[in-house]
Design a protein around this motif. Sequence first.
Motif, PDB file in Angstrom:
ATOM      1  N   VAL A 124       0.859  -1.173   0.000  1.00  0.00           N
ATOM      2  CA  VAL A 124       0.000   0.000   0.000  1.00  0.00           C
ATOM      3  C   VAL A 124       0.902   1.232   0.000  1.00  0.00           C
ATOM      4  O   VAL A 124       1.668   1.447   0.939  1.00  0.00           O
ATOM      5  CB  VAL A 124      -0.930   0.010   1.229  1.00  0.00           C
ATOM      6  N   VAL A 125       0.806   2.019  -1.066  1.00  0.00           N
ATOM      7  CA  VAL A 125       1.722   3.151  -1.233  1.00  0.00           C
ATOM      8  C   VAL A 125       1.025   4.507  -1.265  1.00  0.00           C
ATOM      9  O   VAL A 125       1.640   5.508  -1.633  1.00  0.00           O
ATOM     10  CB  VAL A 125       2.614   2.971  -2.486  1.00  0.00           C
ATOM     11  N   ASP A 126      -0.209   4.565  -0.831  1.00  0.00           N
ATOM     12  CA  ASP A 126      -0.945   5.829  -0.852  1.00  0.00           C
ATOM     13  C   ASP A 126      -0.247   6.935  -0.072  1.00  0.00           C
ATOM     14  O   ASP A 126      -0.262   8.081  -0.480  1.00  0.00           O
ATOM     15  CB  ASP A 126      -2.362   5.635  -0.306  1.00  0.00           C
ATOM     16  N   ASP A 127       0.338   6.604   1.053  1.00  0.00           N
ATOM     17  CA  ASP A 127       0.932   7.629   1.910  1.00  0.00           C
ATOM     18  C   ASP A 127       2.454   7.687   1.823  1.00  0.00           C
ATOM     19  O   ASP A 127       3.104   8.331   2.645  1.00  0.00           O
ATOM     20  CB  ASP A 127       0.485   7.411   3.357  1.00  0.00           C
ATOM     21  N   ASN A 128       3.038   7.009   0.842  1.00  0.00           N
ATOM     22  CA  ASN A 128       4.489   7.044   0.624  1.00  0.00           C
ATOM     23  C   ASN A 128       5.280   6.761   1.896  1.00  0.00           C
ATOM     24  O   ASN A 128       6.253   7.446   2.214  1.00  0.00           O
ATOM     25  CB  ASN A 128       4.919   8.389   0.016  1.00  0.00           C
ATOM     26  N   ASP A 129       4.879   5.740   2.624  1.00  0.00           N
ATOM     27  CA  ASP A 129       5.561   5.342   3.853  1.00  0.00           C
ATOM     28  C   ASP A 129       6.956   4.817   3.524  1.00  0.00           C
ATOM     29  O   ASP A 129       7.119   3.932   2.681  1.00  0.00           O
ATOM     30  CB  ASP A 129       4.735   4.253   4.541  1.00  0.00           C
ATOM     31  N   THR A 130       7.967   5.366   4.176  1.00  0.00           N
ATOM     32  CA  THR A 130       9.349   4.994   3.857  1.00  0.00           C
ATOM     33  C   THR A 130       9.647   3.533   4.160  1.00  0.00           C
ATOM     34  O   THR A 130      10.408   2.898   3.428  1.00  0.00           O
ATOM     35  CB  THR A 130      10.353   5.906   4.597  1.00  0.00           C
ATOM     36  N   GLY A 131       9.057   2.974   5.212  1.00  0.00           N
ATOM     37  CA  GLY A 131       9.271   1.562   5.512  1.00  0.00           C
ATOM     38  C   GLY A 131       8.716   0.669   4.419  1.00  0.00           C
ATOM     39  O   GLY A 131       9.346  -0.317   4.020  1.00  0.00           O
TER      40      GLY A 131
ATOM     41  N   TYR B 150       1.549  -2.978  -6.339  1.00  0.00           N
ATOM     42  CA  TYR B 150       1.318  -1.756  -5.577  1.00  0.00           C
ATOM     43  C   TYR B 150      -0.169  -1.481  -5.512  1.00  0.00           C
ATOM     44  O   TYR B 150      -0.876  -1.609  -6.513  1.00  0.00           O
ATOM     45  CB  TYR B 150       2.042  -0.570  -6.216  1.00  0.00           C
ATOM     46  N   TYR B 151      -0.627  -1.090  -4.333  1.00  0.00           N
ATOM     47  CA  TYR B 151      -2.027  -0.726  -4.123  1.00  0.00           C
ATOM     48  C   TYR B 151      -2.068   0.764  -3.823  1.00  0.00           C
ATOM     49  O   TYR B 151      -1.443   1.213  -2.855  1.00  0.00           O
ATOM     50  CB  TYR B 151      -2.615  -1.538  -2.964  1.00  0.00           C
ATOM     51  N   ALA B 152      -2.781   1.515  -4.664  1.00  0.00           N
ATOM     52  CA  ALA B 152      -2.797   2.976  -4.532  1.00  0.00           C
ATOM     53  C   ALA B 152      -4.206   3.498  -4.807  1.00  0.00           C
ATOM     54  O   ALA B 152      -4.520   3.899  -5.928  1.00  0.00           O
ATOM     55  CB  ALA B 152      -1.793   3.603  -5.493  1.00  0.00           C
ATOM     56  N   GLU B 153      -5.037   3.513  -3.786  1.00  0.00           N
ATOM     57  CA  GLU B 153      -6.411   4.013  -3.936  1.00  0.00           C
ATOM     58  C   GLU B 153      -6.447   5.481  -4.315  1.00  0.00           C
ATOM     59  O   GLU B 153      -7.386   5.934  -4.959  1.00  0.00           O
ATOM     60  CB  GLU B 153      -7.183   3.843  -2.625  1.00  0.00           C
TER      61      GLU B 153
ATOM     62  N   MET C 102       9.895   4.625 -10.701  1.00  0.00           N
ATOM     63  CA  MET C 102      10.594   3.495 -10.093  1.00  0.00           C
ATOM     64  C   MET C 102       9.603   2.455  -9.572  1.00  0.00           C
ATOM     65  O   MET C 102       9.836   1.253  -9.695  1.00  0.00           O
ATOM     66  CB  MET C 102      11.520   3.966  -8.968  1.00  0.00           C
ATOM     67  N   LEU C 103       8.491   2.926  -9.021  1.00  0.00           N
ATOM     68  CA  LEU C 103       7.468   1.994  -8.571  1.00  0.00           C
ATOM     69  C   LEU C 103       6.774   1.354  -9.768  1.00  0.00           C
ATOM     70  O   LEU C 103       6.591   0.140  -9.811  1.00  0.00           O
ATOM     71  CB  LEU C 103       6.454   2.696  -7.662  1.00  0.00           C
ATOM     72  N   ALA C 104       6.401   2.171 -10.726  1.00  0.00           N
ATOM     73  CA  ALA C 104       5.703   1.651 -11.901  1.00  0.00           C
ATOM     74  C   ALA C 104       6.521   0.579 -12.614  1.00  0.00           C
ATOM     75  O   ALA C 104       5.990  -0.465 -13.010  1.00  0.00           O
ATOM     76  CB  ALA C 104       5.377   2.790 -12.866  1.00  0.00           C
ATOM     77  N   ASN C 105       7.810   0.814 -12.772  1.00  0.00           N
ATOM     78  CA  ASN C 105       8.643  -0.127 -13.519  1.00  0.00           C
ATOM     79  C   ASN C 105       9.055  -1.342 -12.711  1.00  0.00           C
ATOM     80  O   ASN C 105       9.515  -2.327 -13.276  1.00  0.00           O
ATOM     81  CB  ASN C 105       9.857   0.586 -14.094  1.00  0.00           C
TER      82      ASN C 105
END
Length: 152
Positions: A80-87, A104-107, A118-121
């Motif tokens: 879950v990457v909605d909040d760009n959590d560094t961990g 990746y889950y991004a509501e 970088m996430l997309a690829n």
Amino acid sequence: MATRVHATHPQVYLAGPWFTAGEPERLAALENLMNELGISYYSPRLDGIDLTPDATDADRQAVFDDNTAHLKAAKLVLAVVDDNDTGTIWETGMAYGREIPIAYYAETLKDGQTFNVMLANSAVAVLQDLAQARAYLTDPTSGDFTYHGAIR
């Protein structure tokens, strides 16, 4: 709701924050979905070791060791990457380096918005809602969830 599937080596490592409003609910929705689908998963939120801000070095190391051991054993990381959590981002980097597929889950990613290149690829899938998560988890071999939207 289906009973949670427990396994010595869960199929999915569910990465994501649960520290601010909306985050625990988002993870719970994905946990409930995997329960319903009969998918075994490791959720640091449910299965991990509780850590307090004043944790000892030994406690911190125990959390790190527990999470990385489960991450290394996963067949898929659902992050879950909605909040760009560094961990969470660190966990996905480790997964990518170990050649563990990442979804990746991004509501909050809406049409026309940009997604990190970088996430997309590094993704086998970018999922924007629970319906997409259900479809992908039901058939993780589907190429229907490759990200082709705007990049930043």
